[in-house]
Motif scaffolding. Structure first.
Motif, short mmCIF file in Angstrom:
data_model
loop_
_atom_site.label_atom_id
_atom_site.label_comp_id
_atom_site.label_asym_id
_atom_site.label_seq_id
_atom_site.Cartn_x
_atom_site.Cartn_y
_atom_site.Cartn_z
N SER A 147 48.52 43.43 43.65
CA SER A 147 47.04 43.58 43.56
C SER A 147 46.33 42.24 43.68
O SER A 147 45.11 42.21 43.90
N PHE A 148 47.05 41.15 43.50
CA PHE A 148 46.38 39.83 43.50
C PHE A 148 46.76 39.00 44.71
O PHE A 148 46.61 37.78 44.72
N PHE A 194 49.34 39.19 35.28
CA PHE A 194 48.79 37.85 35.05
C PHE A 194 48.45 37.15 36.36
O PHE A 194 49.03 37.45 37.41
N ILE A 195 47.50 36.24 36.27
CA ILE A 195 47.28 35.28 37.37
C ILE A 195 47.03 33.90 36.75
O ILE A 195 46.69 33.78 35.57
N ARG A 210 36.34 32.38 41.77
CA ARG A 210 35.54 33.16 42.74
C ARG A 210 36.45 34.06 43.58
O ARG A 210 36.17 35.24 43.77
N PHE A 211 37.55 33.49 44.07
CA PHE A 211 38.45 34.31 44.91
C PHE A 211 39.19 35.36 44.08
O PHE A 211 39.39 36.47 44.52
N ALA A 212 39.60 34.98 42.87
CA ALA A 212 40.44 35.88 42.07
C ALA A 212 39.65 37.06 41.51
O ALA A 212 40.21 38.15 41.35
N HIS A 213 38.36 36.86 41.22
CA HIS A 213 37.67 37.91 40.45
C HIS A 213 37.59 39.22 41.23
O HIS A 213 37.63 40.29 40.65
N THR A 214 37.51 39.15 42.57
CA THR A 214 37.41 40.40 43.33
C THR A 214 38.72 41.19 43.22
O THR A 214 38.71 42.41 43.07
N ASP A 215 39.85 40.49 43.25
CA ASP A 215 41.15 41.17 43.07
C ASP A 215 41.24 41.76 41.65
O ASP A 215 41.76 42.86 41.46
N ASN A 229 47.10 34.33 48.40
CA ASN A 229 47.18 33.79 49.76
C ASN A 229 46.05 32.80 50.03
O ASN A 229 46.27 31.73 50.62
N THR A 230 44.84 33.15 49.61
CA THR A 230 43.69 32.27 49.86
C THR A 230 43.87 30.94 49.15
O THR A 230 43.63 29.87 49.72
N LEU A 231 44.29 31.00 47.92
CA LEU A 231 44.40 29.75 47.16
C LEU A 231 45.55 28.88 47.67
O LEU A 231 45.42 27.66 47.75
N ARG A 232 46.63 29.53 48.05
CA ARG A 232 47.75 28.75 48.63
C ARG A 232 47.30 28.03 49.89
O ARG A 232 47.63 26.87 50.09
#
Ligand SMILES: Cc1cc2nc3c(=O)[nH]c(=O)nc-3n(C[C@H](O)[C@H](O)[C@H](O)COP(=O)(O)OP(=O)(O)OC[C@H]3O[C@@H](n4cnc5c(N)ncnc54)[C@H](O)[C@@H]3O)c2cc1C
Length: 449
Positions: free
Chosen positions: A356-357, A311-312, A337-342, A362-365
């Protein structure tokens, strides 16, 4: 259910901007995904003024033409006002002379990947419907009027449960994306939520027809800017957001302790608050209220984790920071946008473990930490914000944050400078801004994250 081939690759809870954007990115990549949305759209929603970093997502999803066709008002910038006549924050000391009025235009700073010098204000009923329909046409399945009641992670594949009439249904997926907004569906189920005890803000808002948006406009073009009017009540402000040529969204934000419980008292609170800025009150009394007052309470929080095995959490389902800088929809869209690549990489490897996420997490934090620090400095010392905006050497760095470009720098230098200046003012009781320090400080919250 739960074993063998799942019904869908990805299940998304919520069809607001975060869920729709995620469904759009996945559908574009040919992924078999489904959105569960408990409401029947269109439905009203708070959060009507965007920041320019949203444009990257609209461009990726080929949605910009629809934004133009819908004729959402173009937002070229923002204005902050502090007093009807004399600036409440009009102080002078060692060359520090912030004005009671500050304004910025987005076109002052070039933004990579954003080829417009404006963003939009949106009627969320219409905007959310258009985006959800758009991603449906791109190939995402959409179940509307379907409220998810539980996610069962016990099986090989998570099972998303919901009721259809009296019948309980379950749909199996390889992983779940929670985009349920401030309902924080998975955050609640998995007990991940940390309440923000510092920013315990409340808001009361509605729409007015024929409110004169020009009362504080120094230029004609300011009519369609967002206005933030500081109130003389501590930590309180008014938003003024254009919805159409004649309709304007007006909201009062304040701290929980100022906010009355009874419904009638809350309406009285709205009018008392605006009365502290008589020119605004006068213009509102001449306008027509179009909707009942709606309140939003105690909304800031974080989550212990934004991802886990299978989950994310994206958008408001993962974090809510105070809306003073109109950040929410941009965070929602960009978190997709950031999550979809993971998510695409996880599908490729068939590995849905939390690891995997980590890029997304990290980017969102980092981005939300920067927003949070910026907001904290703002509430601690409003005057500093207008000073930095009006000071040429800092202006573009502040504008970068206001445009929503907060994800590429662990410690933006301008935030460091602002924090240092706050410390200086805190430590020097003789500093003329010392008495203007607000009583909100983020220190109480930070150790938990
Ligand atoms: C007072 C205030 C002012 C704000 N002002 C601004 C602003 O000016 N600009 C800005 O950008 N943002 C603003 N925001 C923030 C903005 O509202 C949100 O950040 C934004 O809507 C987040 O989008 P989302 O997709 O994550 O969640 P949402 O837009 O809330 O969408 C979540 C969706 O999930 C659905 N859902 C919930 N639970 C379930 C379930 N169990 N099953 C199925 N579906 C479910 C809901 O019906 C909803 O449609 C403001 C917020 C507040 C509180």
């Amino acid at each position: 259910m739960g074993t063998g081939q799942p019904d869908f690759d990805i299940g998304i809870i919520g069809g607001g901007p975060a869920g729709s954007a995620m469904a759009g990115y996945l559908a574009k990549a040919g992924v078999n995904c489904v959105v569960f949305e408990r409401e029947l759209f269109p439905r009203p929603h708070v959060g009507e003024s965007l920041v320019p970093s949203s444009t990257r997502v609209f461009r990726d999803l080929n949605f910009l033409d629809q934004m133009e066709e819908a004729k959402f008002p173009h937002k070229f910038g923002a204005v902050w006002t502090a007093d009807d006549k004399k600036g409440a924050y009009d102080h002078d000391w060692d060359g520090l002379a912030p004005d009671c009025h500050a304004d910025i235009r987005f076109e002052e700073r070039q933004q990579d990947g954003v080829d417009k010098n404006y963003t939009y204000h949106v009627d969320r009923g219409k905007f959310d419907l258009l985006l959800l329909q758009h991603v449906n046409r791109m190939g995402a399945a959409v179940y509307e009027g379907v409220k998810v009641s539980r996610v069962d992670f016990g099986e090989q594949h998570p099972v998303v449960h919901f009721n259809m009439g009296k019948k309980e249904m379950g749909v199996s997926v390889k992983m779940v994306i929670d985009a349920s907004g401030r309902q924080t569906f998975l955050g609640n189920q998995l007990k991940l939520k940390i309440k923000d005890t510092v920013f315990d803000q409340y808001a009361i808002h509605t729409w007015f027809d024929n409110y004169d948006r020009k009362i504080f406009a120094k230029k004609d073009t300011h009519r369609d800017y967002i206005f933030i009017h500081f109130l003389p009540i501590s930590n309180s402000w008014i938003w003024q957001i254009p919805i159409t040529d004649t309709i304007t969204s007006i909201g009062v934000v304040t701290q929980k302790k100022n906010f009355a419980k009874a419904k009638e008292e809350r309406e009285k609170f709205f009018w008392n608050s605006v009365q502290s800025r008589p020119a605004i009150a006068d213009a509102l009394h001449k306008a027509d209220r179009l909707r009942p007052f709606k309140d939003e309470g105690d909304y800031s929080y974080a989550m212990k984790q934004l991802a886990g095995d299978r989950f994310i959490l994206i958008g408001d389902a993962g974090r809510f920071v105070d809306p003073i800088f109109s950040t929410g929809v941009s965070i929602a869209l960009n978190s997709a946008r950031f999550a979809h690549t993971d998510v695409l990489a996880a599908l490729e490897k068939n590995d849905f473990s939390r690891q995997s996420f980590s890029n997304f997490e990290n980017t969102l934090r980092l981005g939300t930490k920067n927003w949070y620090d910026f907001i904290s400095v703002y509430y601690r010392l409003n005057v500093l914000f207008t000073y930095f905006i009006n000071e040429p050497k800092y202006r573009l760095d502040v504008l970068k944050l206001l445009q929503g470009d907060v994800y590429d720098d662990a410690t933006p230098p301008v935030l460091e400078k602002m924090r240092n200046m706050v410390t200086e003012v805190e430590q020097n009781e003789k500093h003329p801004w010392h008495t203007l320090l607000g009583d909100l400080t983020a220190n109480a919250f930070r150790p938990q994250l």
